[in-house]
Design an enzyme around this catalytic site. Structure first.
Site, PDB file in Angstrom:
ATOM      1  N   ASP A   1       0.853  -1.184   0.000  1.00  0.00           N
ATOM      2  CA  ASP A   1       0.000   0.000   0.000  1.00  0.00           C
ATOM      3  C   ASP A   1       0.892   1.239   0.000  1.00  0.00           C
ATOM      4  OD1 ASP A   1      -2.430   1.605   0.537  1.00  0.00           O
ATOM      5  OD2 ASP A   1      -1.513   1.864   2.514  1.00  0.00           O
TER       6      ASP A   1
ATOM      7  N   ASP B   1      -0.182   5.091   0.874  1.00  0.00           N
ATOM      8  CA  ASP B   1      -0.381   6.075   1.937  1.00  0.00           C
ATOM      9  C   ASP B   1      -0.276   5.433   3.317  1.00  0.00           C
ATOM     10  OD1 ASP B   1      -0.929   8.379   0.285  1.00  0.00           O
ATOM     11  OD2 ASP B   1      -2.861   7.463  -0.187  1.00  0.00           O
TER      12      ASP B   1
ATOM     13  N   SER C   1      -2.880   1.351  -4.874  1.00  0.00           N
ATOM     14  CA  SER C   1      -3.508   2.535  -4.308  1.00  0.00           C
ATOM     15  C   SER C   1      -4.847   2.791  -4.975  1.00  0.00           C
ATOM     16  CB  SER C   1      -2.609   3.770  -4.477  1.00  0.00           C
ATOM     17  OG  SER C   1      -3.257   4.938  -4.022  1.00  0.00           O
TER      18      SER C   1
ATOM     19  N   LYS D   1      -9.225  -2.857  -4.692  1.00  0.00           N
ATOM     20  CA  LYS D   1      -7.779  -2.633  -4.798  1.00  0.00           C
ATOM     21  C   LYS D   1      -7.066  -3.959  -4.542  1.00  0.00           C
ATOM     22  CE  LYS D   1      -5.490  -0.728  -1.437  1.00  0.00           C
ATOM     23  NZ  LYS D   1      -4.952   0.222  -0.441  1.00  0.00           N
TER      24      LYS D   1
END
Length: 345
Positions: free
Chosen positions: A86, A88, A198, A248
């Site tokens: 991932d 963030d 993302s 995702k």
């Protein structure tokens, strides 16, 4: 119930026992935590020694299961391994100079601030729905598709340009975790692909990599929403299927793209999708329980999961330690993961 720190087995250091008492039902539990007592053997271990934070702690729920996974991945070799990560608050820090670091979503500022306000209003409406426990997953997926579609439309209508992205990234409160460059470099040398997943905007992530890392990596692909700009640099459309928080995963791998030509012209050097799908050992990194779904759609044989619990609310540790093989606390650096990949490669 006893927690055990697996850090000494990851990086070959001695450790001192201590007690970590989160303000929750885990208060009666003990956690082993590492103090700064290292026995460096290699140059990389020396780098870890110089960078590792005393405050960092890592929790391992089932050390024996973890050791079995590590042995299986190591025996299969780097040619069978892929890393799914991932972006963030996983690759990036949760806290930056005492402030909450920005995400690739909220750092974006359009030239017309009216459209920033409109996008924020969408966030205020849809974000609570994303975490609602009463909305069925099918309905929630439709709501997320709706949210992303409206947001993308506002970006086009508001005249977003690539220069807006560059300026937004330059002014963003965003930093990578210490050790990210070393992790990417180590994996690149061993031809291990890294897929950055993302639900945000791949072009922004690409620009963040360009401005903050100042280095390209031929093994890195971004699985995210991609923009199409005209010759004047204005956003005109988006490419392919929308990727949102509930889809995702590796079903979206076909839209994965290597870093843009401006970043190094590396298209021909990057594994294609079929090659990545044949790598059946996975190292997955995320900061949210939902990130565990990033490997959905992949028929993997072994998977090691690393969770970053950046800001424990007092109730999450118990859940995270059961969900992830490793749980790193206190907005930890990436050095433990660097040592892990060195061990399994």
């Amino acid at each position: 119930m006893n927690y055990r720190l697996g850090l000494h087995s990851i990086i070959g250091i001695s450790y001192t026992s201590g007690r970590y008492l989160p303000p929750s039902k885990t208060r009666s539990s003990s956690v082993w935590f590492a103090k700064r007592s290292f026995r460096a053997k290699t140059g990389m271990e020396k780098a870890v020694e110089s960078k590792f934070s005393e405050a960092m702690m890592v929790v391992v729920d089932d050390p024996q299961s973890l050791e079995n996974k590590k042995a299986a991945i190591r025996d299969a070799g780097p040619g069978k391994l892929q890393v799914i990560v991932d972006f963030d608050a996983t690759l990036t820090k949760y806290w930056v100079n005492g402030r909450r670091g920005q995400s690739s979503h909220n750092l974006l500022q359009q030239s017309n601030p009216e459209y920033d306000t409109k996008r924020h209003q969408l966030f205020e409406y849809y974000h609570p729905l994303e975490f609602s426990p009463t909305i069925p997953i099918e309905e929630k997926a439709k709501l997320m598709e709706e949210w992303w579609g409206k947001t993308h439309a506002l970006l086009i209508e508001g005249g977003l340009t690539y220069d807006d992205i560059k300026k937004s990234v330059a002014n963003a409160t965003l930093e990578f975790r210490d050790g990210v460059v070393e992790l990417f470099t180590y994996l690149e040398k061993r031809d291990v692909p890294v897929l950055i997943f993302s639900a945000g905007l791949g072009d922004i992530i690409e620009e963040v990599l360009r401005q903050k890392l100042h280095k390209s990596f031929k093994n890195v692909k971004i699985v995210s929403n991609r923009m199409i700009f005209d010759h004047d640099g204005h956003l005109v459309s988006f490419r392919g299927k929308t990727i949102h928080v509930l889809n995702k995963n590796e079903h979206a791998i076909d839209v994965a793209a290597p870093l843009h030509d401006q970043f190094g012209g590396i298209d021909s050097s990057t594994d294609d999708s079929d090659s990545v799908k044949k790598r059946t050992n996975v190292l997955l990194l995320g900061d949210h329980l939902g990130d565990l779904g990033m490997s959905d759609g992949l028929n993997y044989e072994n998977r090691i999961t690393v969770g970053f619990l950046n800001n424990d609310d007092g109730n999450s540790l118990e859940i995270y330690r059961k969900a992830f093989d490793f749980v790193y606390l206190n907005d930890a650096p990436m050095w433990g993961v660097v040592k892990l990949v060195a061990e399994i490669c």
